[in-house]
Design an enzyme around this catalytic site. Sequence first.
Site, PDB file in Angstrom:
ATOM      1  N   ASP A  40      -6.186  40.960 -43.881  1.00 22.76           N
ATOM      2  CA  ASP A  40      -7.637  39.975 -44.756  1.00 22.76           C
ATOM      3  C   ASP A  40      -6.968  38.487 -44.468  1.00 22.76           C
ATOM      4  OD1 ASP A  40     -10.389  38.823 -45.290  1.00 22.76           O
ATOM      5  OD2 ASP A  40     -10.788  40.573 -46.413  1.00 22.76           O
ATOM      6  N   LYS A  81     -14.093  32.604 -44.015  1.00 27.30           N
ATOM      7  CA  LYS A  81     -14.386  31.048 -44.421  1.00 27.30           C
ATOM      8  C   LYS A  81     -13.883  30.299 -44.999  1.00 27.30           C
ATOM      9  CE  LYS A  81     -19.302  34.000 -45.112  1.00 27.30           C
ATOM     10  NZ  LYS A  81     -20.514  34.472 -46.016  1.00 27.30           N
ATOM     11  N   THR A 101      -1.173  49.239 -32.573  1.00 27.67           N
ATOM     12  CA  THR A 101      -2.157  50.474 -32.936  1.00 27.67           C
ATOM     13  C   THR A 101      -3.962  50.059 -32.240  1.00 27.67           C
ATOM     14  OG1 THR A 101      -3.893  48.304 -33.807  1.00 27.67           O
ATOM     15  CG2 THR A 101      -1.597  48.900 -35.723  1.00 27.67           C
ATOM     16  N   LYS A 102      -4.486  51.158 -32.275  1.00 29.21           N
ATOM     17  CA  LYS A 102      -6.204  51.325 -31.259  1.00 29.21           C
ATOM     18  C   LYS A 102      -6.302  50.088 -31.538  1.00 29.21           C
ATOM     19  CE  LYS A 102      -5.824  56.524 -32.532  1.00 29.21           C
ATOM     20  NZ  LYS A 102      -6.197  57.989 -32.819  1.00 29.21           N
ATOM     21  N   GLU A 105      -5.793  47.309 -31.961  1.00 28.98           N
ATOM     22  CA  GLU A 105      -4.963  45.971 -31.023  1.00 28.98           C
ATOM     23  C   GLU A 105      -4.869  46.080 -29.662  1.00 28.98           C
ATOM     24  OE1 GLU A 105      -0.783  43.654 -30.554  1.00 28.98           O
ATOM     25  OE2 GLU A 105      -0.883  45.670 -31.795  1.00 28.98           O
TER      26      GLU A 105
END
Length: 237
Positions: free
Chosen positions: A142, A146, A215-216, A218
């Site tokens: 993650d 912000k 990955t899908k 990506e």
Amino acid sequence: MTDILDSAENVVPRMRTIKSFVMRAGRVTEGQQRGLEVGWPGYGLELADGLRDFDQVFGRSAPRTFEIGFGMGHSTLEMAAAAPEQDFIGVEVHKPGVGALLNGALHQELSNLRVYSCDALDVLRQCVPDAGLDRVLLFFPDPWHKSRHHKRRIVQPAFAELVRQKLKVGGVLHMATDWEPYAEHMLEVMSAAPGYRNLAEDGRFVPRPDERPVTKFERRGERLGHGVWDLKFARLD
């Protein structure tokens, strides 16, 4: 063992407020539930068991990879299946992802994979011996976009020190992100961290390594023109 754990706590006192995950709800499918129920006894490891001898856990001595936050486990399964001579320890807190990985491991009858379902930083502190890992993987954490949330990012100086402590000399921390500001943050933190060498030829980012599955998510990002940044830092001492 107590001395080792005390040492780890002393090295990373600020890590207690940072988690390796963000809690989110998710429905568990029938296959994922099967993985949790049938796969956990063979593949699951418990934080409460404390410091582990992973040679004993896997029944052999082999190169060992520790993955922080494997999501739904697709990349983890692909890496473990492609490298049966290596051992993989995956950590993920979200039950659907844990169940999916376990179900996949059952289908593929993998023997070189073990799973924790808890905070990966706690596992590193409490369960992994010092200098016990050949690689640590952190793919697409993650980014906490912000500014006021940047302190929640897992990649911080204390994280770098904890990982260095658990890597063997020459072992590699491999990170990847699709958020360029976070990539720059990772680079800044790791460049300042003692005891590491950036493996990028230009001192910044490495080309996408073949061993990291695409990955899908990506692939979709690539079609939309989104970039991905890989970083590799090796432990020097």
